[in-house]
Design an enzyme around this catalytic site. Sequence first.
Site, PDB file in Angstrom:
ATOM      1  N   GLY A 164       0.813  -1.001  -0.165  1.00 59.42           N
ATOM      2  CA  GLY A 164       0.365   0.332  -0.237  1.00 59.42           C
ATOM      3  C   GLY A 164       0.864   1.115  -0.232  1.00 59.42           C
ATOM      4  O   GLY A 164       1.757   0.957   0.238  1.00 59.42           O
ATOM      5  N   LYS A 165       0.133   2.564  -0.814  1.00 58.59           N
ATOM      6  CA  LYS A 165       0.710   3.341  -0.204  1.00 58.59           C
ATOM      7  C   LYS A 165       0.194   5.162  -0.145  1.00 58.59           C
ATOM      8  O   LYS A 165      -0.806   5.462  -0.855  1.00 58.59           O
ATOM      9  CB  LYS A 165       1.704   3.502  -1.576  1.00 58.59           C
ATOM     10  CG  LYS A 165       2.299   5.242  -2.035  1.00 58.59           C
ATOM     11  CD  LYS A 165       3.143   5.024  -3.470  1.00 58.59           C
ATOM     12  CE  LYS A 165       3.990   6.687  -3.301  1.00 58.59           C
ATOM     13  NZ  LYS A 165       4.121   6.352  -4.787  1.00 58.59           N
ATOM     14  N   THR A 170       3.801   0.936   2.063  1.00 56.65           N
ATOM     15  CA  THR A 170       3.414  -0.563   3.649  1.00 56.65           C
ATOM     16  C   THR A 170       3.819  -1.802   2.249  1.00 56.65           C
ATOM     17  O   THR A 170       3.869  -1.523   0.979  1.00 56.65           O
ATOM     18  CB  THR A 170       2.302  -0.760   3.415  1.00 56.65           C
ATOM     19  OG1 THR A 170       0.965  -0.170   4.336  1.00 56.65           O
ATOM     20  CG2 THR A 170       1.554  -2.376   4.495  1.00 56.65           C
ATOM     21  N   LYS A 184       5.785  -1.141   7.694  1.00 55.61           N
ATOM     22  CA  LYS A 184       5.373  -0.133   7.611  1.00 55.61           C
ATOM     23  C   LYS A 184       5.717   1.310   7.412  1.00 55.61           C
ATOM     24  O   LYS A 184       6.444   1.647   8.239  1.00 55.61           O
ATOM     25  CB  LYS A 184       4.153   0.500   8.501  1.00 55.61           C
ATOM     26  CG  LYS A 184       2.866  -0.860   8.143  1.00 55.61           C
ATOM     27  CD  LYS A 184       1.967  -0.800   9.126  1.00 55.61           C
ATOM     28  CE  LYS A 184       1.750   0.804   8.921  1.00 55.61           C
ATOM     29  NZ  LYS A 184      -0.241   0.337   9.703  1.00 55.61           N
ATOM     30  N   ASP A 211     -10.492   2.846  13.222  1.00 54.62           N
ATOM     31  CA  ASP A 211     -10.620   3.293  11.536  1.00 54.62           C
ATOM     32  C   ASP A 211     -11.078   1.260  11.352  1.00 54.62           C
ATOM     33  O   ASP A 211     -10.220   0.924   9.975  1.00 54.62           O
ATOM     34  CB  ASP A 211      -9.663   3.276  10.817  1.00 54.62           C
ATOM     35  CG  ASP A 211      -9.401   3.765   9.526  1.00 54.62           C
ATOM     36  OD1 ASP A 211     -10.562   3.921   8.548  1.00 54.62           O
ATOM     37  OD2 ASP A 211      -8.599   3.640   8.522  1.00 54.62           O
TER      38      ASP A 211
END
Length: 390
Positions: free
Chosen positions: A17-18, A24, A39, A139
Amino acid sequence: MAGQILGDRYQVERQIGKQTGRWTLLARDLQTQELVVLKLLFIDEQLQWDDLKLFEREVEILKSLSHPSIPSYLGYFEHELPNAKALALIQTYVEGKSLEQCLQQGRLFTEVETKQIAKALLGILTYLHGRQPPIIHRDLKPSNVLLANRQLYLIDFGSVKRVSGNDTTAFTVVGTYGYMAPEQFSGRAVAASDLFSLGATLLALVTGTQPSSLPRVGTKIDYAKLPNVSPEFADWLGWLYEPNLDRRAKSTQEALHALDHGRQAETAPAKMIPARKPADTKITLTKEPTFLEITLPARMGQVQLQIDQQQISLTQKRLGIQTGRSQTSPRNDITKLECLQSADADGEATFIIWAGTQKYELKSTPAFTQPELDWLTYELSTWLKLPISR
């Protein structure tokens, strides 16, 4: 960055992920040959103070957690880059699909499957909310729940918040629109905020639609139009996904109990007729927004009930001195309020407050009069914000 070695030990395999200033990565630990998640937070002129604060908090909290459905903290290091520096958090890698990926692939979850997911996530939240001080994820959404080997994992603690004492503010507004409880927009986060996010997540799973796009009546979802959902489950989902914090489920234990046993058609506190304290009663009641104390006459002494933000306790006293150990439970365990009245001529009544599997019984000697019953029923139900079953 594939092939690059970070921290003299972790070889990057691919990017997971970005986000702006955060990456990540999936990497291999060259010492153990195990896959791990890195991370990275970049320390440069674009870094916001809130981002650094949240990252450091995530590291601190993950160090303190140990749960089979939460990826484990493995370490932390700093890495020098050509034009900046990065902080790196190392976690165990869980190979699986996120619930968001399942939805994107067109999978819909049945009511039975959704209930199983609800129970698993409520179990994880019970662990987090039961920490001292409580930990609020803030979240919870389909992309932050992994399904791997028929087990669920809650990931991404980048928005996590510890709530201590009377502190229910977060100052930093975090979360995801459609899944974030309304109170989080003003920086407030409580245990029930995670329950709102859970309700939104489950709605997405069972409908295949983002909660914000579901049909509505006024400001609320039209639960009667939800496909393949029983009225009882739709009612339970609506209770979690309730914008009004005062009308939402208060704790994971309360939500679990209602999921297993149903939300009974009980007398709602908001509809109760106010009852005044009888002039001749020997019962004393002291209440504040965060504290309740009731003292009842009993054989050879008194019974005293106290509830504050942390716990509920019941104590036997004689001549003002405690006799025996107090019965105590965490305040968040309180899920149900009952008033049981015998069928005998005397009609002796008992109030029962359920905290998990523990019950706190309130009896008076002599027995409650009807005005006392009406008064205590009103005070307990409205203060606890729980309906009362009889």
